[in-house]
Design an enzyme around this catalytic site. Sequence first.
Site, PDB file in Angstrom:
ATOM      1  CG  ASP A   1       2.299   3.167   9.241  1.00 37.49           C
ATOM      2  OD1 ASP A   1       1.067   3.294   9.113  1.00 37.49           O
ATOM      3  OD2 ASP A   1       3.097   3.227   8.272  1.00 37.49           O
TER       4      ASP A   1
ATOM      5  CG  ASP B   1       7.622  -4.448   6.390  1.00 35.46           C
ATOM      6  OD1 ASP B   1       6.452  -4.746   6.072  1.00 35.46           O
ATOM      7  OD2 ASP B   1       8.580  -4.539   5.597  1.00 35.46           O
TER       8      ASP B   1
ATOM      9  CE1 TYR C   1      -5.933  -2.205  -1.808  1.00 31.06           C
ATOM     10  CE2 TYR C   1      -8.092  -2.237  -2.844  1.00 31.06           C
ATOM     11  CZ  TYR C   1      -7.278  -1.869  -1.793  1.00 31.06           C
ATOM     12  OH  TYR C   1      -7.793  -1.174  -0.733  1.00 31.06           O
TER      13      TYR C   1
ATOM     14  CE  LYS D   1      -6.988  -4.041   1.153  1.00 27.69           C
ATOM     15  NZ  LYS D   1      -6.711  -3.823   2.580  1.00 27.69           N
TER      16      LYS D   1
ATOM     17  CB  ILE E   1     -12.196   6.060   2.474  1.00 28.01           C
ATOM     18  CG1 ILE E   1     -13.138   4.837   2.599  1.00 28.01           C
ATOM     19  CG2 ILE E   1     -12.194   6.898   3.754  1.00 28.01           C
ATOM     20  CD1 ILE E   1     -14.598   5.132   2.808  1.00 28.01           C
TER      21      ILE E   1
ATOM     22  CB  THR F   1      -7.136   7.968   2.832  1.00 29.67           C
ATOM     23  OG1 THR F   1      -6.915   7.033   1.763  1.00 29.67           O
ATOM     24  CG2 THR F   1      -8.360   7.561   3.638  1.00 29.67           C
TER      25      THR F   1
HETATM   26  N1  LIG Z   1      -9.039   4.796   1.039  1.00 24.95           N
HETATM   27  C1  LIG Z   1      -9.884   3.950   0.472  1.00 24.95           C
HETATM   28  O1  LIG Z   1     -10.686   4.330  -0.385  1.00 24.95           O
HETATM   29  C2  LIG Z   1      -9.886   2.504   0.887  1.00 24.95           C
HETATM   30  C3  LIG Z   1     -10.913   1.703   0.374  1.00 24.95           C
HETATM   31  C4  LIG Z   1     -10.957   0.362   0.733  1.00 24.95           C
HETATM   32  C5  LIG Z   1     -10.001  -0.159   1.587  1.00 24.95           C
HETATM   33  N2  LIG Z   1      -9.002   0.646   2.059  1.00 24.95           N
HETATM   34  C6  LIG Z   1      -8.031   0.029   2.934  1.00 24.95           C
HETATM   35  O2  LIG Z   1      -7.951   0.733   4.139  1.00 24.95           O
HETATM   36  C7  LIG Z   1      -6.648   0.590   4.710  1.00 24.95           C
HETATM   37  C8  LIG Z   1      -6.094   1.964   5.054  1.00 24.95           C
HETATM   38  O3  LIG Z   1      -5.976   2.687   3.820  1.00 24.95           O
HETATM   39  P1  LIG Z   1      -5.916   4.278   3.755  1.00 24.95           P
HETATM   40  O4  LIG Z   1      -6.843   4.669   2.666  1.00 24.95           O
HETATM   41  O5  LIG Z   1      -6.057   4.854   5.080  1.00 24.95           O
HETATM   42  O6  LIG Z   1      -4.454   4.450   3.147  1.00 24.95           O
HETATM   43  P2  LIG Z   1      -3.194   5.303   3.635  1.00 24.95           P
HETATM   44  O7  LIG Z   1      -2.227   5.156   2.496  1.00 24.95           O
HETATM   45  O8  LIG Z   1      -3.608   6.641   4.080  1.00 24.95           O
HETATM   46  O9  LIG Z   1      -2.655   4.483   4.903  1.00 24.95           O
HETATM   47  C9  LIG Z   1      -2.062   3.236   4.776  1.00 24.95           C
HETATM   48  C10 LIG Z   1      -1.006   3.100   5.864  1.00 24.95           C
HETATM   49  O10 LIG Z   1      -0.414   1.796   5.763  1.00 24.95           O
HETATM   50  C11 LIG Z   1       0.970   1.948   5.994  1.00 24.95           C
HETATM   51  N3  LIG Z   1       1.728   0.849   5.424  1.00 24.95           N
HETATM   52  C12 LIG Z   1       1.951   0.564   4.113  1.00 24.95           C
HETATM   53  N4  LIG Z   1       2.751  -0.507   4.002  1.00 24.95           N
HETATM   54  C13 LIG Z   1       3.039  -0.914   5.264  1.00 24.95           C
HETATM   55  C14 LIG Z   1       3.803  -1.976   5.811  1.00 24.95           C
HETATM   56  N5  LIG Z   1       4.476  -2.834   5.021  1.00 24.95           N
HETATM   57  N6  LIG Z   1       3.868  -2.125   7.142  1.00 24.95           N
HETATM   58  C15 LIG Z   1       3.206  -1.243   7.951  1.00 24.95           C
HETATM   59  N7  LIG Z   1       2.487  -0.217   7.506  1.00 24.95           N
HETATM   60  C16 LIG Z   1       2.394  -0.057   6.167  1.00 24.95           C
HETATM   61  C17 LIG Z   1       1.322   3.278   5.340  1.00 24.95           C
HETATM   62  O11 LIG Z   1       2.566   3.777   5.793  1.00 24.95           O
HETATM   63  C18 LIG Z   1       0.127   4.120   5.737  1.00 24.95           C
HETATM   64  O12 LIG Z   1       0.359   4.754   6.975  1.00 24.95           O
HETATM   65  C19 LIG Z   1      -5.822  -0.170   3.668  1.00 24.95           C
HETATM   66  O13 LIG Z   1      -5.787  -1.540   4.005  1.00 24.95           O
HETATM   67  C20 LIG Z   1      -6.617   0.034   2.400  1.00 24.95           C
HETATM   68  O14 LIG Z   1      -6.382  -0.993   1.452  1.00 24.95           O
HETATM   69  C21 LIG Z   1      -8.926   1.971   1.735  1.00 24.95           C
END
Ligand SMILES: NC(=O)c1ccc[n+]([C@@H]2O[C@H](COP(=O)([O-])OP(=O)(O)OC[C@H]3O[C@@H](n4cnc5c(N)ncnc54)[C@H](O)[C@@H]3O)[C@@H](O)[C@H]2O)c1
Length: 258
Positions: free
Chosen positions: A37, A63, A155, A159, A190, A192
């Site tokens: 991360d 990154d 987004y 995706k 979700i 988060t």
């Molecule tokens: N939460 C939702 O409702 C939801 C729905 C559909 C998809 N998603 C996808 O699930 C995945 C996780 O999302 P989440 O909800 O846990 O979000 P989150 O924000 O809690 O976690 C995302 C993580 O990605 C890291 N990150 C961001 N940019 C980065 C980079 N350039 N390099 C490395 N790490 C990086 C952040 O530091 C963070 O730890 C994402 O791909 C998100 O698009 C989430």
Amino acid sequence: MAELRDKVALITGGASGIGRETACLFAAQGARVAVADIDEGGGAETVARIAAAGGAAAFFPLDVADEAAWEATVPAVVERFGGLQVLVNGAGIELVRKIPDTSLADFRRVTAINLDGTFLGTKLGMTAMRQGGGGAIVNISSVAGINGQIRQIAYCASKGAVRLLTKAAAMEAAHYGYNVRVNSVHPGTIETPMVHGMVAHHDEAGQRAAMEKLRQMQPAGRLGQPIDVAKVILFLASDAADFITGAEIVVDGGLTIG
Ligand SMILES: NC(=O)c1ccc[n+]([C@@H]2O[C@H](COP(=O)([O-])OP(=O)(O)OC[C@H]3O[C@@H](n4cnc5c(N)ncnc54)[C@H](O)[C@@H]3O)[C@@H](O)[C@H]2O)c1
């Protein structure tokens, strides 16, 4: 239960939300976990939680949009843990913005992390897995990678591209006999930090109201939790899914049924 015994898993986005939950679940299922991360503090916290539960994990600053960083990280993980069998491309960012207000720089920032990051992980991860005899890649897309959403042009584009990148990678890996499976999961809403961030512009009462409105939109009657998605990622990563590749699994409590 130790569905990932003897496996090494690299999880991007492992410092928060779905990635953290997946890292903890994988470790509990016997995997040695590389938590990658940009958020070092969050990554250290994930590693500490795994260690406290008796699991094995290490943090790798990464990154995902940086090709050179990937080229350094994958060999470092292989060196540290002796191989790589599972990759979860979970790092991602959201951008809620109308099309006229979305600059090209905004669009590129979102696609650089969500799409380029998944491409680079797939490329480097697949190569390491081939060299070690095979493995499984799970890409976290979204229901926004299947259906269009208002104010989410970058987004959705990122995706949706991850969805087909997954199928192209799965097809190529099968064609050349790499023994690497590639699948995608498509979470709905979700709970988060990402989703809380989407309502953060409201005051406290407004945030509660916005979260309640989101909850009411869910046919399942509740928001998803990170564990709901982590369980499906575990299945796709494990040998239980060894005849599944190029598939997409929606994990949304019914949000996209109708
Ligand atoms: N939460 C939702 O409702 C939801 C729905 C559909 C998809 N998603 C996808 O699930 C995945 C996780 O999302 P989440 O909800 O846990 O979000 P989150 O924000 O809690 O976690 C995302 C993580 O990605 C890291 N990150 C961001 N940019 C980065 C980079 N350039 N390099 C490395 N790490 C990086 C952040 O530091 C963070 O730890 C994402 O791909 C998100 O698009 C989430």
